[in-house]
Design a protein around this motif. Structure first.
Motif, PDB file in Angstrom:
ATOM      1  N   PHE A   1       0.826  -1.202   0.000  1.00 23.32           N
ATOM      2  CA  PHE A   1       0.000   0.000   0.000  1.00 23.32           C
ATOM      3  C   PHE A   1       0.864   1.257   0.000  1.00 23.32           C
ATOM      4  O   PHE A   1       0.692   2.152  -0.828  1.00 23.32           O
ATOM      5  N   TRP A   2       1.790   1.331   0.960  1.00 21.81           N
ATOM      6  CA  TRP A   2       2.600   2.543   1.073  1.00 21.81           C
ATOM      7  C   TRP A   2       3.575   2.691  -0.090  1.00 21.81           C
ATOM      8  O   TRP A   2       3.877   3.805  -0.507  1.00 21.81           O
ATOM      9  N   ASN A   3       4.043   1.602  -0.660  1.00 23.11           N
ATOM     10  CA  ASN A   3       4.912   1.680  -1.832  1.00 23.11           C
ATOM     11  C   ASN A   3       4.138   2.258  -3.021  1.00 23.11           C
ATOM     12  O   ASN A   3       4.658   3.081  -3.770  1.00 23.11           O
ATOM     13  N   ALA A   4       2.875   1.859  -3.144  1.00 21.55           N
ATOM     14  CA  ALA A   4       2.027   2.414  -4.198  1.00 21.55           C
ATOM     15  C   ALA A   4       1.684   3.873  -3.906  1.00 21.55           C
ATOM     16  O   ALA A   4       1.754   4.729  -4.795  1.00 21.55           O
ATOM     17  N   ALA A   5       1.315   4.165  -2.671  1.00 21.67           N
ATOM     18  CA  ALA A   5       0.888   5.515  -2.299  1.00 21.67           C
ATOM     19  C   ALA A   5       2.017   6.537  -2.412  1.00 21.67           C
ATOM     20  O   ALA A   5       1.794   7.669  -2.845  1.00 21.67           O
ATOM     21  N   LEU A   6       3.218   6.146  -2.019  1.00 26.60           N
ATOM     22  CA  LEU A   6       4.328   7.104  -1.989  1.00 26.60           C
ATOM     23  C   LEU A   6       5.176   7.116  -3.254  1.00 26.60           C
ATOM     24  O   LEU A   6       5.724   8.156  -3.610  1.00 26.60           O
ATOM     25  N   PHE A   7       5.278   5.971  -3.912  1.00 29.14           N
ATOM     26  CA  PHE A   7       6.183   5.883  -5.062  1.00 29.14           C
ATOM     27  C   PHE A   7       5.501   5.420  -6.350  1.00 29.14           C
ATOM     28  O   PHE A   7       6.168   5.252  -7.371  1.00 29.14           O
TER      29      PHE A   7
ATOM     30  N   ASP B   1      12.395   8.594  12.460  1.00 26.48           N
ATOM     31  CA  ASP B   1      13.472   8.196  11.557  1.00 26.48           C
ATOM     32  C   ASP B   1      13.597   9.018  10.286  1.00 26.48           C
ATOM     33  O   ASP B   1      14.617   8.917   9.601  1.00 26.48           O
ATOM     34  N   PHE B   2      12.582   9.799   9.947  1.00 23.82           N
ATOM     35  CA  PHE B   2      12.570  10.427   8.632  1.00 23.82           C
ATOM     36  C   PHE B   2      12.154  11.889   8.695  1.00 23.82           C
ATOM     37  O   PHE B   2      11.410  12.303   9.573  1.00 23.82           O
ATOM     38  N   GLU B   3      12.637  12.627   7.694  1.00 20.04           N
ATOM     39  CA  GLU B   3      12.132  13.966   7.425  1.00 20.04           C
ATOM     40  C   GLU B   3      12.373  14.252   5.950  1.00 20.04           C
ATOM     41  O   GLU B   3      13.287  13.695   5.343  1.00 20.04           O
ATOM     42  N   GLY B   4      11.516  15.056   5.397  1.00 16.62           N
ATOM     43  CA  GLY B   4      11.652  15.391   3.992  1.00 16.62           C
ATOM     44  C   GLY B   4      10.319  15.329   3.275  1.00 16.62           C
ATOM     45  O   GLY B   4       9.268  15.110   3.879  1.00 16.62           O
ATOM     46  N   GLU B   5      10.377  15.495   1.967  1.00 19.22           N
ATOM     47  CA  GLU B   5       9.174  15.581   1.147  1.00 19.22           C
ATOM     48  C   GLU B   5       8.316  14.320   1.204  1.00 19.22           C
ATOM     49  O   GLU B   5       7.097  14.398   1.359  1.00 19.22           O
ATOM     50  N   ILE B   6       8.935  13.157   1.085  1.00 17.43           N
ATOM     51  CA  ILE B   6       8.163  11.912   1.082  1.00 17.43           C
ATOM     52  C   ILE B   6       7.640  11.597   2.486  1.00 17.43           C
ATOM     53  O   ILE B   6       6.506  11.129   2.635  1.00 17.43           O
ATOM     54  N   ALA B   7       8.435  11.871   3.506  1.00 15.14           N
ATOM     55  CA  ALA B   7       7.972  11.667   4.888  1.00 15.14           C
ATOM     56  C   ALA B   7       6.747  12.542   5.162  1.00 15.14           C
ATOM     57  O   ALA B   7       5.762  12.080   5.755  1.00 15.14           O
ATOM     58  N   THR B   8       6.798  13.778   4.712  1.00 18.02           N
ATOM     59  CA  THR B   8       5.660  14.682   4.873  1.00 18.02           C
ATOM     60  C   THR B   8       4.460  14.171   4.075  1.00 18.02           C
ATOM     61  O   THR B   8       3.321  14.202   4.562  1.00 18.02           O
ATOM     62  N   ALA B   9       4.709  13.700   2.866  1.00 19.83           N
ATOM     63  CA  ALA B   9       3.625  13.153   2.041  1.00 19.83           C
ATOM     64  C   ALA B   9       2.969  11.954   2.729  1.00 19.83           C
ATOM     65  O   ALA B   9       1.741  11.810   2.683  1.00 19.83           O
ATOM     66  N   ALA B  10       3.761  11.100   3.367  1.00 24.52           N
ATOM     67  CA  ALA B  10       3.208   9.939   4.076  1.00 24.52           C
ATOM     68  C   ALA B  10       2.282  10.400   5.196  1.00 24.52           C
ATOM     69  O   ALA B  10       1.172   9.867   5.355  1.00 24.52           O
TER      70      ALA B  10
ATOM     71  N   LEU C   1     -15.407  -2.585  11.822  1.00 27.82           N
ATOM     72  CA  LEU C   1     -14.760  -2.512  13.137  1.00 27.82           C
ATOM     73  C   LEU C   1     -15.429  -1.471  14.022  1.00 27.82           C
ATOM     74  O   LEU C   1     -15.978  -0.483  13.548  1.00 27.82           O
ATOM     75  N   ALA C   2     -15.340  -1.676  15.318  1.00 31.11           N
ATOM     76  CA  ALA C   2     -15.880  -0.729  16.292  1.00 31.11           C
ATOM     77  C   ALA C   2     -14.862   0.396  16.491  1.00 31.11           C
ATOM     78  O   ALA C   2     -14.125   0.432  17.472  1.00 31.11           O
ATOM     79  N   ILE C   3     -14.825   1.308  15.514  1.00 30.31           N
ATOM     80  CA  ILE C   3     -13.857   2.406  15.562  1.00 30.31           C
ATOM     81  C   ILE C   3     -14.570   3.743  15.474  1.00 30.31           C
ATOM     82  O   ILE C   3     -15.588   3.871  14.805  1.00 30.31           O
ATOM     83  N   GLU C   4     -13.990   4.694  16.187  1.00 28.88           N
ATOM     84  CA  GLU C   4     -14.553   6.038  16.271  1.00 28.88           C
ATOM     85  C   GLU C   4     -13.442   7.044  16.018  1.00 28.88           C
ATOM     86  O   GLU C   4     -12.288   6.674  15.806  1.00 28.88           O
ATOM     87  N   GLU C   5     -13.801   8.304  16.103  1.00 34.55           N
ATOM     88  CA  GLU C   5     -12.837   9.372  15.871  1.00 34.55           C
ATOM     89  C   GLU C   5     -11.614   9.243  16.773  1.00 34.55           C
ATOM     90  O   GLU C   5     -10.484   9.442  16.339  1.00 34.55           O
ATOM     91  N   LYS C   6     -11.804   8.863  18.029  1.00 34.50           N
ATOM     92  CA  LYS C   6     -10.675   8.750  18.952  1.00 34.50           C
ATOM     93  C   LYS C   6      -9.665   7.693  18.484  1.00 34.50           C
ATOM     94  O   LYS C   6      -8.465   7.833  18.712  1.00 34.50           O
ATOM     95  N   HIS C   7     -10.136   6.648  17.821  1.00 33.17           N
ATOM     96  CA  HIS C   7      -9.235   5.618  17.303  1.00 33.17           C
ATOM     97  C   HIS C   7      -8.387   6.164  16.153  1.00 33.17           C
ATOM     98  O   HIS C   7      -7.192   5.890  16.069  1.00 33.17           O
ATOM     99  N   PHE C   8      -9.032   6.937  15.275  1.00 28.53           N
ATOM    100  CA  PHE C   8      -8.297   7.540  14.170  1.00 28.53           C
ATOM    101  C   PHE C   8      -7.286   8.565  14.676  1.00 28.53           C
ATOM    102  O   PHE C   8      -6.178   8.672  14.145  1.00 28.53           O
ATOM    103  N   GLU C   9      -7.678   9.321  15.695  1.00 26.90           N
ATOM    104  CA  GLU C   9      -6.748  10.296  16.278  1.00 26.90           C
ATOM    105  C   GLU C   9      -5.508   9.596  16.824  1.00 26.90           C
ATOM    106  O   GLU C   9      -4.378  10.034  16.587  1.00 26.90           O
TER     107      GLU C   9
ATOM    108  N   ASN D   1       0.748  13.288   5.435  1.00 27.97           N
ATOM    109  CA  ASN D   1      -0.423  13.929   4.840  1.00 27.97           C
ATOM    110  C   ASN D   1      -1.411  12.899   4.311  1.00 27.97           C
ATOM    111  O   ASN D   1      -2.618  13.032   4.522  1.00 27.97           O
ATOM    112  N   ARG D   2      -0.906  11.862   3.649  1.00 27.13           N
ATOM    113  CA  ARG D   2      -1.795  10.815   3.121  1.00 27.13           C
ATOM    114  C   ARG D   2      -2.498  10.076   4.255  1.00 27.13           C
ATOM    115  O   ARG D   2      -3.670   9.732   4.146  1.00 27.13           O
ATOM    116  N   ALA D   3      -1.781   9.814   5.331  1.00 28.14           N
ATOM    117  CA  ALA D   3      -2.396   9.158   6.484  1.00 28.14           C
ATOM    118  C   ALA D   3      -3.532  10.020   7.037  1.00 28.14           C
ATOM    119  O   ALA D   3      -4.615   9.509   7.353  1.00 28.14           O
TER     120      ALA D   3
END
Length: 128
Positions: free
Chosen positions: A49-55, A92-101, A71-79, A103-105
């Motif tokens: 998934f992340w290889n497709a999403a980022l690259f 471990d990371f900083e930069g354009e792709i780390a920021t993109a990851a 699943l029994a999930i609510e806003e607090k779970h996503f937070e 943001n996508r999340a």
């Protein structure tokens, strides 16, 4: 200075670290434990998934929302999920792709929440 996310090896690193945190988290850990007995297939799917999403690398197939909708999930779970994800990337990371990851999340969490609210708790609604 930390390096940016550059390749599949970096994705494997952050996915493994992230889901280890998830498994031990007192809020979202039990949600995942209730549906995942063998983590290997899930982790491999997340690498794709992340290889497709980022690259843009082909190989991911699936409907993440359909897997999460029952699943029994609510806003607090996503937070919490986003806090752990951002923390893991930032360790471990900083930069354009780390920021993109990150943001996508955030966009995924927002979209999932919006769609879950649109279902209004009706399990008979079709999930596509």
């Amino acid at each position: 200075m930390k390096a940016d996310v550059k390749n599949l090896g970096d994705i494997i690193l952050f996915v493994d670290k992230f889901y280890e945190k998830v498994q031990y988290d007192e809020l979202i850990g039990p949600v995942f434990a209730g549906v995942i007995q063998n983590w290997t297939p899930h982790l491999e799917q997340m690498y794709r998934f992340w290889n497709a999403a980022l690259f843009g690398v082909p190989g991911f197939r699936g409907n993440p929302f359909a897997k999460h909708a029952p699943l029994a999930i609510e806003e607090k779970h996503f937070e919490r999920w986003l806090i752990l994800f951002t923390e893991t990337i930032d360790e471990d990371f900083e930069g354009e792709i780390a920021t993109a990851a990150k943001n996508r999340a955030g966009l995924m969490a927002e979209m999932f929440l919006r769609r879950l609210r649109g279902m209004n708790g009706d399990p008979a609604k079709v999930i596509v």
